[in-house]
Design a protein around this motif. Structure first.
Motif, PDB file in Angstrom:
ATOM      1  N   TYR A 269      -2.964   3.527  -2.511  1.00  0.00           N
ATOM      2  CA  TYR A 269      -2.655   4.489  -1.357  1.00  0.00           C
ATOM      3  C   TYR A 269      -1.459   4.568  -0.973  1.00  0.00           C
ATOM      4  O   TYR A 269      -0.284   4.187  -1.951  1.00  0.00           O
ATOM      5  CB  TYR A 269      -3.525   3.317  -0.136  1.00  0.00           C
ATOM      6  N   ASN A 338      -3.788  -2.611  -3.947  1.00  0.00           N
ATOM      7  CA  ASN A 338      -5.107  -2.230  -3.484  1.00  0.00           C
ATOM      8  C   ASN A 338      -6.284  -2.106  -3.848  1.00  0.00           C
ATOM      9  O   ASN A 338      -7.404  -2.027  -2.854  1.00  0.00           O
ATOM     10  CB  ASN A 338      -5.045  -0.794  -2.627  1.00  0.00           C
ATOM     11  N   ILE A 403      -6.995   5.968   3.198  1.00  0.00           N
ATOM     12  CA  ILE A 403      -7.486   5.264   2.457  1.00  0.00           C
ATOM     13  C   ILE A 403      -7.959   6.308   1.357  1.00  0.00           C
ATOM     14  O   ILE A 403      -9.030   6.878   1.340  1.00  0.00           O
ATOM     15  CB  ILE A 403      -8.945   4.401   3.254  1.00  0.00           C
TER      16      ILE A 403
END
Length: 548
Positions: A269, A338, A403
């Protein structure tokens, strides 16, 4: 006598009254999310004469489309139709107005981003735009269609957050205590929280190539299809070439994994930063809290190797601004930080987002000030800063983290590599994609020879635009019969790399809403909706479904 039995009795008596007093809302269709897909879905519901409520965890509408991604990833623009194309047409109209050009003359910008004529040859489009202009278009949709939007409403992800009966969602609650009931539900979030809470199957991470007979899924060691890898031999150790000194920050000690194998890693991300180089609209990057220059030593070594591609993804948008994206072996992508985001608690997600923000702000400060950065790079970087007129309620920083991938549904039909490369004919199309199979890096590791490398960056172009199957936005009928999922679609990791573009999300949001309304009208589940009924309305609304 102790008062506890009385208090217990009182609490038991008052609890039903308290619960009944919680705010309750009802509409034909409930859309959860504040993304671009959520807005197009709600607009389509209203256009078809049904009631709709947008329940948005976000305050700002539009997701990435208004959150910094102004240099649109389009692929073949001819396959972008319906409300998605209407969005880009409205941006074109915005930039036809002289007062939209504050920091730059329209003639100076020229025709960049104008794109091609619309399908009917009358309307034109603008594919490159400022964040605030995109947000205005979404807010205009809300006003024009009198959309009901409940902002800052977060799904209660506990078991009590959803009521389901007979394979259908009856209602869900938000953390504020509000309850939303509907006949149909659309999960239009990047994370797929409602989908998951409803008990729908999904996958996180990369499937092994063997699962769907693919080539570009799974671990992709020594595959370099963009410029986002280390082109020179660079040591990952604090003392160069001395493993006993320990690894530098931002390098994983974990093994990369066997080529083609599956894992739980997801592509990196970042924030798509909007920057300005206009002296009157530029805020210098301050030293962020906790800034540690040692964190960027690996980047210093990249510069020392002779690398000079710093500005290759400072993509220009109107008014002397950029959509700045990741580029190179060490950049704005926060690789490997992430992995737990898709299923993390809200508190943990908030921490991950903040960590990404501090990493990127530190990176910008490093580029502007650190003596290890070549002087020419440092001098040019000092001409850039955050624009004063964007994200004004968030310190001029984007309100949406990119995202790129989170949960992916395992639904009625799974889109795979062959489908996204245009090599198959999928059943019952509800939209089209055309962008490359595009995955950013998933890990930064130490190779067997002791040097650092990135892994996971893929960019394979389809043979032609491809159709996206209706079944890919539908849960399996045994799991949920009144939910549609236009973002966390049913696809493999690598197929999702192409599908995951904002124009496509808007296309699928509109198609999901169309199916929801037709299912209500026909009193059947979306899985049992006759495709020809759906196709007829989609074509009438100028959706593009298959290559001619």
């Amino acid at each position: 006598m102790k008062p506890y039995p009385f208090l217990y009795f009182l609490f038991s008596a008052l609890l039903p009254i308290f619960l009944s007093a919680q705010p309750k809302y009802e509409a034909d269709v409930i859309v959860y999310g504040g993304t671009s897909a959520a807005i197009t879905a709600a607009v389509q519901v209203k256009k078809m004469g049904k009631s709709v409520i947008i329940v948005s965890p976000d305050t700002h509408l539009g997701g990435l489309s208004s959150g910094g991604l102004g240099f649109t990833d389009t692929g073949n623009k001819e396959v972008i139709g319906g409300l998605s194309r209407e969005f880009y047409h409205r941006l074109y109209e915005h930039y036809q107005q002289d007062n939209s050009w504050v920091w730059q003359k329209k003639a100076e910008y020229g025709n960049k981003g104008q794109g091609t004529p619309a399908i009917d040859g009358s309307n034109r489009t603008m594919w490159i735009f400022e964040p605030h202009a995109a947000e205005k278009v979404f807010e205009d949709f809300v006003k024009e269609y009198s959309l009901t939007v409940h902002r800052n409403e977060w799904l209660d992800r506990s078991a009590k957050g959803i009521s389901k009966k007979g394979g259908k969602i009856r209602s869900f609650r938000t953390l504020s205590g509000k309850q939303y009931s509907g006949k149909m539900f659309i999960d239009a979030t990047y994370e797929g929280d409602l989908m998951a809470l409803a008990g729908v199957s999904y996958h996180v991470g990369r499937e092994a190539n063997s699962v769907y007979n693919e080539k570009w899924n799974g671990v992709q060691t020594e595959v370099f299809q963009h410029g986002h890898h280390f082109k020179a031999k660079i040591s990952p150790y604090k003392i160069e070439n001395d493993p006993s000194s320990g690894l530098l920050p931002e390098v994983s000690a974990e093994p990369a994994g066997a080529y083609g194998s599956g894992d739980k890693r997801i592509q990196a991300y970042c924030f798509r930063m909007c920057l300005s180089n206009h002296p009157d609209n530029r805020i210098p990057f301050p030293k962020p809290v906790g800034y540690d220059p040692a964190r960027y030593e690996l980047y210093a070594r990249v510069f020392a190797s002779g690398w000079r591609e710093t500005y290759d993804k400072f993509d220009p948008i109107p008014n002397r601004k950029t959509d700045t994206n990741n580029h190179g072996p060490f950049s704005t992508d926060y690789i490997g930080k992430n992995y737990d985001y898709p299923e993390a608690s809200y508190e943990r997600r908030k921490a991950i987002i903040k960590d990404h923000e501090l990493y990127q702000k530190g990176l910008m400060y490093f580029l502007q000030n650190d003596p290890r950065v070549p002087a020419d790079v440092r001098d040019k970087m000092q001409q850039w800063g955050l624009p004063k007129d964007e994200f004004t309620d968030n310190g001029n920083w984007p309100h949406q983290l990119y995202i790129r991938e989170a949960r992916r549904m395992i639904g009625e039909f799974v889109m795979t590599e062959a489908d996204a490369l245009g090599k198959t004919k999928v059943p019952n199309p509800v939209g089209m994609g055309s962008y490359a199979l595009d995955s950013h890096n998933t890990q930064r590791y130490v190779k067997a020879d002791g040097y650092v490398q990135n892994e996971g960056d893929i960019g394979v172009h389809p043979d032609r635009p491809y159709s996206i199957a209706y079944g890919s936005i539908l849960p399996k009928v045994k799991e949920c019969q009144n939910l549609l999922v236009p973002i966390c679609v049913s696809s493999s990791h690598i197929a999702y790399g192409s599908i995951r573009m904002e124009p496509v999300f808007m296309i699928l949001g509109q198609s999901a809403a169309t199916a929801a309304v037709l299912s209500i009208d026909n009193k059947i589940s979306p899985q049992k909706l006759p495709y020809e009924k759906l196709r007829e309305v989609l074509l009438k609304d100028q959706q593009v479904l298959e290559r001619q």
